[in-house]
Design an enzyme around this catalytic site. Structure first.
Site, PDB file in Angstrom:
ATOM      1  CD  GLU A  92      34.442  31.283  42.914  1.00 15.05           C
ATOM      2  OE1 GLU A  92      34.435  30.258  43.598  1.00 15.05           O
ATOM      3  OE2 GLU A  92      35.095  32.289  43.229  1.00 15.05           O
ATOM      4  CB  CYS A 105      30.581  40.581  41.919  1.00 16.70           C
ATOM      5  SG  CYS A 105      32.313  40.631  41.498  1.00 16.70           S
ATOM      6  CB  CYS A 112      42.814  37.211  35.364  1.00 20.69           C
ATOM      7  SG  CYS A 112      43.178  38.899  34.855  1.00 20.69           S
ATOM      8  CB  CYS A 116      46.747  41.818  40.456  1.00 16.65           C
ATOM      9  SG  CYS A 116      46.236  42.816  39.050  1.00 16.65           S
ATOM     10  CB  CYS A 119      44.034  39.235  42.304  1.00 15.76           C
ATOM     11  SG  CYS A 119      42.623  38.542  41.448  1.00 15.76           S
ATOM     12  CG  ASN A 299      39.182  39.682  51.707  1.00 10.06           C
ATOM     13  OD1 ASN A 299      38.820  39.734  52.868  1.00 10.06           O
ATOM     14  ND2 ASN A 299      38.635  40.415  50.752  1.00 10.06           N
ATOM     15  CB  CYS A 342      37.065  42.504  47.169  1.00  8.23           C
ATOM     16  SG  CYS A 342      37.667  43.337  45.752  1.00  8.23           S
TER      17      CYS A 342
HETATM   18  S1  SF4 Z   1      42.713  41.980  40.114  1.00  7.89           S
HETATM   19 FE1  SF4 Z   1      42.721  39.774  39.532  1.00  7.89          FE
HETATM   20  S2  SF4 Z   1      41.107  39.567  38.009  1.00  7.89           S
HETATM   21 FE2  SF4 Z   1      41.556  41.779  38.194  1.00  7.89          FE
HETATM   22  S3  SF4 Z   1      43.106  42.194  36.605  1.00  7.89           S
HETATM   23 FE3  SF4 Z   1      44.254  41.701  38.482  1.00  7.89          FE
HETATM   24  S4  SF4 Z   1      44.630  39.476  38.354  1.00  7.89           S
HETATM   25 FE4  SF4 Z   1      43.010  39.949  36.881  1.00  7.89          FE
END
Ligand code: SF4
Length: 389
Positions: A92, A105, A112, A116, A119, A299, A342
């Site tokens: 995206e 963005c 990924c 995190c 996320c 979010n 975000c």
């Molecule tokens: S915030 Fe999301 S995209 Fe960014 S490093 Fe952490 S897991 Fe990966």
């Protein structure tokens, strides 16, 4: 016969490609301008190129965009595109219009591997790195689509933030030529101050970026001590906060701005207590990093098991930092009606590393854990997050 996708090249790469075709460097500059400034993909349109070159290009090269799977427009003008990158993966990109700027963005990976907790992308796992062409194609498409859509002849996108899906510094070799194309006056001509790489803290690559292509930097900090950050941003187990902040200081020697932006996602009862704000103040004072804080209202999404901090707590946290002399902003949520805010970008990713499975196990393990207030480092093994070195 396979042809080269010219979106893969920065200007030096395109010059080398043209040289192989027996052409002079200035031809590459002309070609680069046609592609990036005018959005041309058909070589027959490039009328100031010699006919012989256009014929060579027709058999050896192509300008291949990404297919758009979906496009959603928010009531606040934010637009989100889902691009097909093949193999069942989709990524995206989000355009955020404001009075004085237009920000895109951009994603750097399909998924990924950092994982995190707060996320959506991290919860999906990891499939693969995007190529330079796939990173640039998001900007190429968005810029030229928006010019037509908004009936504008001049540039629409003034800022790029590498804050979409993925950890850009774990895809370093594709990222740097993409950044160079964004900055090139013969392409998008963006100022170094208006291109931001956001990282969760890949320390060796922060150092390399400083010498290779210094642009503005944002660091996903999200916690004031290692024990908590180990849990929220698992890469911290490999590159703890002290190492990260020292890398930030080294980066500032090269950076186009004289501060690092620390992103801090406000999670209810997790990292939003007064004690956490005090620890942050102490942390940046101890390391002497010139910085700004950007507090991000979380979010929520169901798999995270986390909640957004109440607004009064976010404002109180911001006030504590500000009163200590730290410039602090609270991010305005944009595009949340289309899941473009975000931390909400999730694309469609084939998880090839079982990262999503590992995250689910971690979720179960931390479900009952109390708020971490003391900066005592938990004894946890180092992560096995793949690194590109
Ligand atoms: S915030 Fe999301 S995209 Fe960014 S490093 Fe952490 S897991 Fe990966």
């Amino acid at each position: 016969m396979t042809t080269a996708n010219l979106l893969e090249f920065d200007l030096d790469g395109l010059a080398a490609f043209c040289e192989k075709l027996g052409e002079k460097k200035f031809r590459a500059t002309q070609l680069f301008r046609w592609i990036h400034q005018r959005g041309a993909s058909d070589f027959t349109q490039m009328t100031d190129l010699a006919k012989s070159l256009r014929e060579k290009l027709a058999t050896t090269a192509r300008v291949e965009a990404l297919s758009v799977l979906t496009q959603h427009e928010s009531k606040d003008g934010t637009i989100k595109w889902l691009f097909d990158v093949g193999g069942g993966d989709a990524v995206e990109a989000v355009f955020i219009p404001e009075d004085d700027r237009g920000t895109l963005c951009v994603s750097s990976q399909a998924g990924c591997a950092v994982g995190c907790r707060f996320c959506s992308t991290g919860h999906q796992g990891f499939s693969r790195n995007l190529t330079t062409g796939e990173i640039v194609a998001q900007l190429w498409f968005a810029e030229h689509f928006l010019r037509k859509h908004l009936n504008r002849s001049e540039r629409v996108i003034s800022n790029v933030v590498m804050m979409g899906m993925g950890e850009p510094l774990q895809n370093y070799s594709a990222l740097v030529p993409a950044l160079r194309t964004m900055l090139d006056d013969n392409a998008y001509g963006l100022s170094r101050r208006r291109v931001t790489v956001s990282t969760s803290g890949v320390v060796p690559m922060i150092d390399r970026l400083g010498t290779d292509c210094a642009v503005a930097m944002a660091v996903s900090l999200h916690a004031p001590n290692d024990a908590l950050r180990d849990d929220l941003v698992p890469l911290n187990r490999k590159y703890p906060i002290a190492e990260l902040l020292e890398a930030c200081k080294r980066y500032l020697v090269h950076a186009p701005r004289d501060f690092i932006t620390f992103e801090y996602c406000m999670l209810d009862g997790v990292n939003d207590q007064p004690e956490h704000a005090r620890q942050l103040i102490e942390l940046v004072r101890t390391h002497g990093v010139s910085c700004k804080f950007n507090l991000i209202p979380f979010n929520p999404f169901p798999a995270s098991g986390l909640l957004r901090s109440p607004q009064p707590r976010v404002l109180a946290f911001a006030r504590t930092l500000s009163e200590a002399g730290l410039v602090t902003t609270v991010r305005k949520t944009r595009g949340d009606d289309i899941d473009a805010a975000c931390g909400q970008l999730a694309g469609d990713v084939k998880d090839r590393t079982r990262a999503a499975e590992r995250m689910a196990q971690r979720r179960a393990a931390v479900a009952e854990r109390p708020v971490v207030l003391h900066p005592t480092r938990a004894k946890t093994p180092k992560t096995t997050v793949p690194q590109e070195h």
